[in-house]
Design a protein around this motif. Structure first.
Motif, PDB file in Angstrom:
ATOM      1  N   PRO A   1       7.993  -2.150  -2.740  1.00 54.21           N
ATOM      2  CA  PRO A   1       6.660  -1.897  -3.296  1.00 54.21           C
ATOM      3  C   PRO A   1       6.701  -1.164  -4.647  1.00 54.21           C
ATOM      4  CG  PRO A   1       6.696  -1.398  -0.951  1.00 54.21           C
ATOM      5  CD  PRO A   1       8.127  -1.627  -1.370  1.00 54.21           C
TER       6      PRO A   1
ATOM      7  N   ARG B   1       5.055  -2.611  -8.056  1.00 53.43           N
ATOM      8  CA  ARG B   1       4.087  -1.772  -8.787  1.00 53.43           C
ATOM      9  C   ARG B   1       4.477  -1.671 -10.260  1.00 53.43           C
ATOM     10  NH1 ARG B   1       4.495   3.624  -9.289  1.00 53.43           N
ATOM     11  NH2 ARG B   1       5.630   3.945  -7.351  1.00 53.43           N
TER      12      ARG B   1
ATOM     13  N   LYS C   1      -5.457  -7.157 -10.840  1.00 57.51           N
ATOM     14  CA  LYS C   1      -4.315  -7.089  -9.920  1.00 57.51           C
ATOM     15  C   LYS C   1      -3.373  -8.278 -10.111  1.00 57.51           C
ATOM     16  CE  LYS C   1      -6.328  -4.076  -6.560  1.00 57.51           C
ATOM     17  NZ  LYS C   1      -5.829  -3.294  -5.455  1.00 57.51           N
TER      18      LYS C   1
ATOM     19  N   ALA D   1       1.410  -1.498   1.066  1.00 53.87           N
ATOM     20  CA  ALA D   1       1.234  -0.960  -0.293  1.00 53.87           C
ATOM     21  C   ALA D   1      -0.026  -1.536  -0.937  1.00 53.87           C
ATOM     22  CB  ALA D   1       2.462  -1.271  -1.138  1.00 53.87           C
ATOM     23  N   CYS D   2      -0.219  -2.839  -0.749  1.00 57.34           N
ATOM     24  CA  CYS D   2      -1.367  -3.511  -1.373  1.00 57.34           C
ATOM     25  C   CYS D   2      -2.699  -3.042  -0.788  1.00 57.34           C
ATOM     26  CB  CYS D   2      -1.251  -5.027  -1.218  1.00 57.34           C
ATOM     27  SG  CYS D   2       0.050  -5.751  -2.227  1.00 57.34           S
TER      28      CYS D   2
ATOM     29  N   TYR E   1      -3.379   0.288  -5.866  1.00 55.22           N
ATOM     30  CA  TYR E   1      -2.138  -0.482  -6.047  1.00 55.22           C
ATOM     31  C   TYR E   1      -2.438  -1.690  -6.937  1.00 55.22           C
ATOM     32  CZ  TYR E   1       2.472  -2.359  -4.836  1.00 55.22           C
ATOM     33  OH  TYR E   1       3.764  -2.801  -4.889  1.00 55.22           O
TER      34      TYR E   1
END
Ligand code: GRF
Length: 237
Positions: free
Chosen positions: A201, A205, A23, A43-44, A49
Motif C-alpha cells: 500500500p 500511495r 484517485k 488501504a483504499c 488514500y
C-alpha cells in the motif's frame, strides 16, 4: 513513470479523468489467497488514500481472493488461462478488461502467470509486483524456502516495477525481516507477509501521489528509511 511512456492521447485522457476523480485507478491481478489484495483494499478504504481498486482479475476460478474482492464490493472478473489456446489470447483478454476499466496501474499480488511482452507493452511502466525476498536474491518460486535453504540471516520482500526479466524490474521499496532460529518455511513466510502488507500500500500511495521518479534501474522516492518492530523499510513512509 507511465505517463512518459504512454502515447500522448492516453496521457491526456488520464489527466482529464484525474482532474475530476483524482484517485489512481488500480487493478489487482491475483491467483490465490489474496492477503496482499486485502491490504490494498483496506488501504483504499481510507478516504484520503489516493488510489482506488476498480477491478480485480483472477486467473483461478476458486481463488479465495475473489471472495475478498466480492466482500469489499470491488468488481471482480475471472479470466481462466485454461480457457485460452495461447498465452497471447489470454493476455489479450486481460488487456481488454484493463483498458475497458480505464486502469492506470496494475498490481500483481500473487498472480501466478508470467506476463509476456505483449502484455507488458500495453502497460509498460505501470505494473507493480510484490515478491517475498530481497531481490535480486531468490527470484522465482518458493522464495522463503530458498532463503532458508541458503541460510541467510535476513530476508524480506520487494515491490518492484515489472519488466521482461522475471522478478527483475526496478525496485521501489524493500522491507527486511530476520530469519530466526527454528523458522520453518511457513513461519518465515508469515513474517514476510506482514511486511508485504505494509509496503505494497505504501508503494501504491507513492505512485498515486506522483512521488516516484526513475533514473534507469533506480527509483527515487522522497522518503527516509524507517525501522518498525523487527523490520527495516527503505524507503519508509
Ligand atoms: C506473496 O508472498 C507475494 O509476495 C507473492 O505471492 C504471495 C501472494 O500472497 N508474489 P497473497 O495471495 O497476497 O496472500
Amino acid at each position: 513513470m507511465g505517463g512518459r511512456i504512454r502515447g500522448e492521447e492516453h496521457a491526456r485522457a488520464l489527466r482529464d479523468h484525474r482532474a475530476v476523480n483524482p484517485k489512481l485507478r488500480v487493478a489487482v491481478l491475483v491467483s490465490g489467497h489474496g492477503s496482499n489484495l486485502q491490504a490494498l483494499i483496506d488501504a483504499c478504504a481510507a478516504p484520503q488514500y489516493p488510489a482506488e481498486i476498480v477491478l480485480v482479475i483472477s486467473n483461478v476460478p476458486t481463488a479465495y481472493a475473489i471472495q475478498r474482492a466480492t466482500a469489499a464490493g470491488v468488481a471482480v472478473k475471472v479470466i481462466d488461462h485454461h480457457s485460452f489456446a495461447t498465452r497471447e489470447q489470454f493476455e489479450t483478454a486481460l488487456l481488454h478488461e484493463l483498458t475497458g476499466a480505464r486502469v492506470d496501474l496494475v498490481c500483481l499480488a500473487g498472480f501466478m502467470r508470467v506476463l509476456s511482452p505483449i502484455f507488458l507493452k500495453g502497460f509498460r511502466g505501470q505494473i507493480l509486483n510484490i515478491h517475498p525476498s530481497l531481490l535480486p536474491a531468490f527470484p522465482g518460486l518458493h522464495a522463503p524456502r530458498q532463503a532458508l535453504l541458503h541460510g541467510v540471516k535476513i530476508t524480506g520482500c520487494t515491490v518492484h516495477f515489472v519488466d521482461e526479466a522475471t522478478d527483475g524490474g526496478p525496485i521501489l521499496v524493500q522491507a527486511a525481516v530476520p530469519v530466526l532460529p527454528g523458522d520453518t518455511e511457513a513461519t518465515l513466510a508469515d513474517r514476510i507477509h506482514l511486511e508485504e502488507h505494509r509496503i505494497y500500500p505504501m508503494a501504491v500511495r507513492w505512485i498515486a501521489s506522483r512521488l516516484v521518479a526513475t533514473e534507469g534501474r533506480r527509483t527515487i522516492v522522497e522518503a527516509k528509511p524507517a525501522v518498525s518492530g523487527l523490520s527495516l523499510f527503505n524507503p519508509g513512509s
